[in-house]
Design a protein around this motif. Structure first.
Motif, PDB file in Angstrom:
ATOM      1  N   ALA A  51       0.734  -1.175  -0.039  1.00 49.36           N
ATOM      2  CA  ALA A  51      -0.019   0.038   0.147  1.00 49.36           C
ATOM      3  C   ALA A  51       0.937   1.194  -0.144  1.00 49.36           C
ATOM      4  CB  ALA A  51      -0.854  -0.016   1.139  1.00 49.36           C
ATOM      5  N   LYS A  52       1.732   1.279   0.719  1.00 52.20           N
ATOM      6  CA  LYS A  52       2.866   2.345   0.998  1.00 52.20           C
ATOM      7  C   LYS A  52       3.416   2.526  -0.313  1.00 52.20           C
ATOM      8  CE  LYS A  52       6.629   4.498   3.616  1.00 52.20           C
ATOM      9  NZ  LYS A  52       7.350   3.959   4.689  1.00 52.20           N
ATOM     10  N   SER A  53       4.010   1.551  -0.992  1.00 54.24           N
ATOM     11  CA  SER A  53       4.709   1.718  -2.350  1.00 54.24           C
ATOM     12  C   SER A  53       3.717   2.294  -3.627  1.00 54.24           C
ATOM     13  CB  SER A  53       5.133   0.160  -2.780  1.00 54.24           C
ATOM     14  OG  SER A  53       5.756   0.272  -3.914  1.00 54.24           O
ATOM     15  N   PHE A  54       2.713   1.559  -3.321  1.00 53.09           N
ATOM     16  CA  PHE A  54       1.747   2.131  -4.712  1.00 53.09           C
ATOM     17  C   PHE A  54       1.269   3.673  -4.252  1.00 53.09           C
ATOM     18  CE2 PHE A  54      -2.867   3.014  -6.098  1.00 53.09           C
ATOM     19  CZ  PHE A  54      -2.360   2.857  -7.531  1.00 53.09           C
ATOM     20  N   GLU A  55       0.780   3.869  -3.072  1.00 53.06           N
ATOM     21  CA  GLU A  55       0.538   5.223  -2.730  1.00 53.06           C
ATOM     22  C   GLU A  55       1.688   6.176  -2.932  1.00 53.06           C
ATOM     23  OE1 GLU A  55      -1.628   5.199   1.010  1.00 53.06           O
ATOM     24  OE2 GLU A  55      -2.453   3.603   0.582  1.00 53.06           O
ATOM     25  N   THR A 111      -3.351  -5.771  -5.374  1.00 48.18           N
ATOM     26  CA  THR A 111      -3.825  -6.071  -4.088  1.00 48.18           C
ATOM     27  C   THR A 111      -3.997  -4.621  -3.324  1.00 48.18           C
ATOM     28  OG1 THR A 111      -1.809  -6.175  -3.091  1.00 48.18           O
ATOM     29  CG2 THR A 111      -2.905  -8.244  -3.614  1.00 48.18           C
ATOM     30  N   GLY A 112      -4.954  -4.476  -2.317  1.00 47.10           N
ATOM     31  CA  GLY A 112      -4.903  -3.581  -1.462  1.00 47.10           C
ATOM     32  C   GLY A 112      -5.236  -2.141  -2.365  1.00 47.10           C
ATOM     33  N   SER A 113      -4.612  -1.134  -1.976  1.00 53.51           N
ATOM     34  CA  SER A 113      -4.674   0.178  -2.498  1.00 53.51           C
ATOM     35  C   SER A 113      -4.621   0.360  -4.097  1.00 53.51           C
ATOM     36  CB  SER A 113      -3.843   1.345  -2.090  1.00 53.51           C
ATOM     37  OG  SER A 113      -3.626   1.246  -0.693  1.00 53.51           O
ATOM     38  N   GLU A 114      -3.932  -0.556  -4.658  1.00 53.66           N
ATOM     39  CA  GLU A 114      -3.578  -0.573  -6.132  1.00 53.66           C
ATOM     40  C   GLU A 114      -5.089  -1.221  -6.621  1.00 53.66           C
ATOM     41  OE1 GLU A 114      -0.679  -1.661  -9.774  1.00 53.66           O
ATOM     42  OE2 GLU A 114      -0.191  -2.440  -7.640  1.00 53.66           O
ATOM     43  N   LYS A 115      -5.595  -2.254  -6.015  1.00 53.85           N
ATOM     44  CA  LYS A 115      -6.778  -2.673  -6.422  1.00 53.85           C
ATOM     45  C   LYS A 115      -8.074  -1.800  -6.452  1.00 53.85           C
ATOM     46  CE  LYS A 115      -9.169  -6.457  -8.114  1.00 53.85           C
ATOM     47  NZ  LYS A 115      -9.099  -7.754  -7.153  1.00 53.85           N
ATOM     48  N   ILE A 116      -8.042  -1.083  -5.256  1.00 54.72           N
ATOM     49  CA  ILE A 116      -8.856  -0.044  -5.134  1.00 54.72           C
ATOM     50  C   ILE A 116      -8.746   0.953  -5.952  1.00 54.72           C
ATOM     51  CG2 ILE A 116      -9.881   1.569  -3.453  1.00 54.72           C
ATOM     52  CD1 ILE A 116      -8.920  -0.132  -1.235  1.00 54.72           C
ATOM     53  N   PHE A 117      -7.766   1.195  -6.551  1.00 57.94           N
ATOM     54  CA  PHE A 117      -7.378   2.481  -7.420  1.00 57.94           C
ATOM     55  C   PHE A 117      -7.833   1.924  -8.715  1.00 57.94           C
ATOM     56  CE2 PHE A 117      -4.796   3.422 -10.918  1.00 57.94           C
ATOM     57  CZ  PHE A 117      -4.936   4.660 -11.092  1.00 57.94           C
ATOM     58  N   TYR A 128      -6.311  -0.634  11.474  1.00 58.24           N
ATOM     59  CA  TYR A 128      -5.712   0.247  11.025  1.00 58.24           C
ATOM     60  C   TYR A 128      -5.635   0.355   9.517  1.00 58.24           C
ATOM     61  CZ  TYR A 128      -1.071   2.416   9.656  1.00 58.24           C
ATOM     62  OH  TYR A 128      -0.429   3.412   9.086  1.00 58.24           O
ATOM     63  N   LEU A 129      -5.236  -0.818   8.961  1.00 60.73           N
ATOM     64  CA  LEU A 129      -5.294  -0.918   7.512  1.00 60.73           C
ATOM     65  C   LEU A 129      -6.362  -0.734   6.660  1.00 60.73           C
ATOM     66  CD1 LEU A 129      -3.178  -2.008   5.252  1.00 60.73           C
ATOM     67  CD2 LEU A 129      -3.951  -4.128   5.630  1.00 60.73           C
ATOM     68  N   GLU A 130      -7.643  -1.218   7.337  1.00 62.13           N
ATOM     69  CA  GLU A 130      -8.813  -0.694   6.735  1.00 62.13           C
ATOM     70  C   GLU A 130      -9.306   0.788   6.647  1.00 62.13           C
ATOM     71  OE1 GLU A 130     -13.558  -1.589   7.316  1.00 62.13           O
ATOM     72  OE2 GLU A 130     -12.292  -2.641   8.671  1.00 62.13           O
ATOM     73  N   GLN A 131      -8.759   1.470   7.705  1.00 63.55           N
ATOM     74  CA  GLN A 131      -9.064   2.960   7.741  1.00 63.55           C
ATOM     75  C   GLN A 131      -7.845   3.643   6.683  1.00 63.55           C
ATOM     76  OE1 GLN A 131     -11.196   4.496   9.520  1.00 63.55           O
ATOM     77  NE2 GLN A 131     -10.232   6.019   8.230  1.00 63.55           N
ATOM     78  N   HIS A 132      -6.689   2.675   6.747  1.00 62.33           N
ATOM     79  CA  HIS A 132      -5.797   3.602   5.772  1.00 62.33           C
ATOM     80  C   HIS A 132      -6.324   3.143   4.455  1.00 62.33           C
ATOM     81  CE1 HIS A 132      -1.694   4.343   4.320  1.00 62.33           C
ATOM     82  NE2 HIS A 132      -1.940   3.633   3.301  1.00 62.33           N
ATOM     83  N   TYR A 133      -7.117   2.302   3.724  1.00 57.85           N
ATOM     84  CA  TYR A 133      -7.382   2.011   2.733  1.00 57.85           C
ATOM     85  C   TYR A 133      -8.492   3.116   2.377  1.00 57.85           C
ATOM     86  CZ  TYR A 133      -5.245  -2.332   1.933  1.00 57.85           C
ATOM     87  OH  TYR A 133      -4.408  -3.509   1.829  1.00 57.85           O
ATOM     88  N   ARG A 134      -9.548   3.298   3.515  1.00 59.40           N
ATOM     89  CA  ARG A 134     -10.557   4.382   3.242  1.00 59.40           C
ATOM     90  C   ARG A 134     -10.162   5.733   3.182  1.00 59.40           C
ATOM     91  NH1 ARG A 134     -15.419   1.905   4.235  1.00 59.40           N
ATOM     92  NH2 ARG A 134     -15.711  -0.304   5.412  1.00 59.40           N
ATOM     93  N   ASN A 135      -9.000   6.074   3.868  1.00 61.24           N
ATOM     94  CA  ASN A 135      -8.470   7.158   3.488  1.00 61.24           C
ATOM     95  C   ASN A 135      -8.031   7.602   2.203  1.00 61.24           C
ATOM     96  OD1 ASN A 135      -8.985   7.927   6.220  1.00 61.24           O
ATOM     97  ND2 ASN A 135      -6.943   7.447   7.117  1.00 61.24           N
ATOM     98  N   PHE A 136      -7.264   6.303   1.812  1.00 57.13           N
ATOM     99  CA  PHE A 136      -6.962   6.711   0.287  1.00 57.13           C
ATOM    100  C   PHE A 136      -8.094   6.515  -0.577  1.00 57.13           C
ATOM    101  CE2 PHE A 136      -6.010   4.140  -3.595  1.00 57.13           C
ATOM    102  CZ  PHE A 136      -5.256   4.916  -4.141  1.00 57.13           C
ATOM    103  N   MET A 137      -8.864   5.949  -0.457  1.00 56.92           N
ATOM    104  CA  MET A 137     -10.275   6.027  -1.304  1.00 56.92           C
ATOM    105  C   MET A 137     -10.907   7.302  -1.401  1.00 56.92           C
ATOM    106  SD  MET A 137     -13.549   3.319  -1.145  1.00 56.92           S
ATOM    107  CE  MET A 137     -14.415   4.457   0.233  1.00 56.92           C
TER     108      MET A 137
END
Length: 231
Positions: free
Chosen positions: A49-53, A77-83, A201-210
């Motif tokens: 998540a950190k690398s993609f963001e 996966t993660g932030s990249e999949k959401i993006f 923590y990770l779920e909130q991190h994904y939501r913040n990115f979204m």
């Protein structure tokens, strides 16, 4: 003080207590496997998540970032999949369906929420079972202890004179079940609480990115030139 030979005590227990001890031992091994696997998965998810963001915030055109993600779709996966899911829905709606900015961003947001929920579901898949192990292991151990003590006292029925030295070995054998139950439960409880904290923590991190990405999409939805989408 006498040394405790766990193997000798195990061999002297009744068949039911042996079965209970084996079940608890399997629970302990399984819980440690889940702890290690979930810990590694969450650690990897945070790094990815950190690398993609970092790429996302580097100023790269979102269309280029989308094409790069599309090329490795099966590994997202993660932030990249959401993006990827959000940007894909945004572009498709812009081309074929709604033209209103609110419709574009709402469609992308719904798609991203689905992707986020799926990512969380995958990551926390085994954690509830860890909580189950933590909850039931002490009770299974207690059942083994009660049965072992009953068995020890019943075996004394044929003896006319009893002493503490005669009862103590049987009670010690029975108490092994409680000890093994706690041995399985305590690490599972600690890991269950810790992993849930990391998941939150990770779920909130994904939501913040979204939410951050929705703001960017909303800005571009109102832009006059929507063919070239830049950050």
């Amino acid at each position: 003080m006498t040394d405790i030979n766990m193997l000798d005590l195990f061999l002297k227990t009744s068949l039911l207590v042996k079965l209970i001890l084996l079940i608890l031992l399997c629970f302990s091994i399984l819980s440690w496997a889940i702890i290690i696997q979930c810990t590694l998965s969450l650690h990897t998810a945070k790094i990815q998540a950190k690398s993609f963001e970092n790429k996302f915030r580097s100023g790269i055109e979102l269309s280029l970032l989308y094409q790069a993600s599309k090329a490795r779709y099966n590994n997202l996966t993660g932030s990249e999949k959401i993006f990827y899911s959000g940007f894909k829905e945004f572009v498709q709606c812009h081309r074929f369906h709604a033209k209103a900015a609110s419709c574009l961003t709402e469609a992308a947001a719904r798609t991203m929420r689905i992707s986020l929920n799926r990512e969380i579901e995958i990551l926390e898949r085994d954690i509830p079972f860890l909580g189950t192990i933590a909850s039931i292991s002490p009770y299974i151990g207690l059942f083994g202890t009660i049965w072992g003590i009953m068995h020890a006292f019943m075996s004394l029925g044929a003896v006319k004179q009893t002493s503490l030295q005669m009862i103590a070995p049987g009670i010690a054998e029975a108490l092994i079940a409680t000890a093994i139950g706690l041995f399985a439960a305590i690490p599972a409880v600690m890991a269950y609480n810790s992993l849930n904290q990391h998941m939150n923590y990770l779920e909130q991190h994904y939501r913040n990115f979204m939410e951050e990405f929705i703001v960017i999409l909303n800005r571009h939805a109102f832009a006059a030139d929507s063919n070239i989408i830049k950050k």
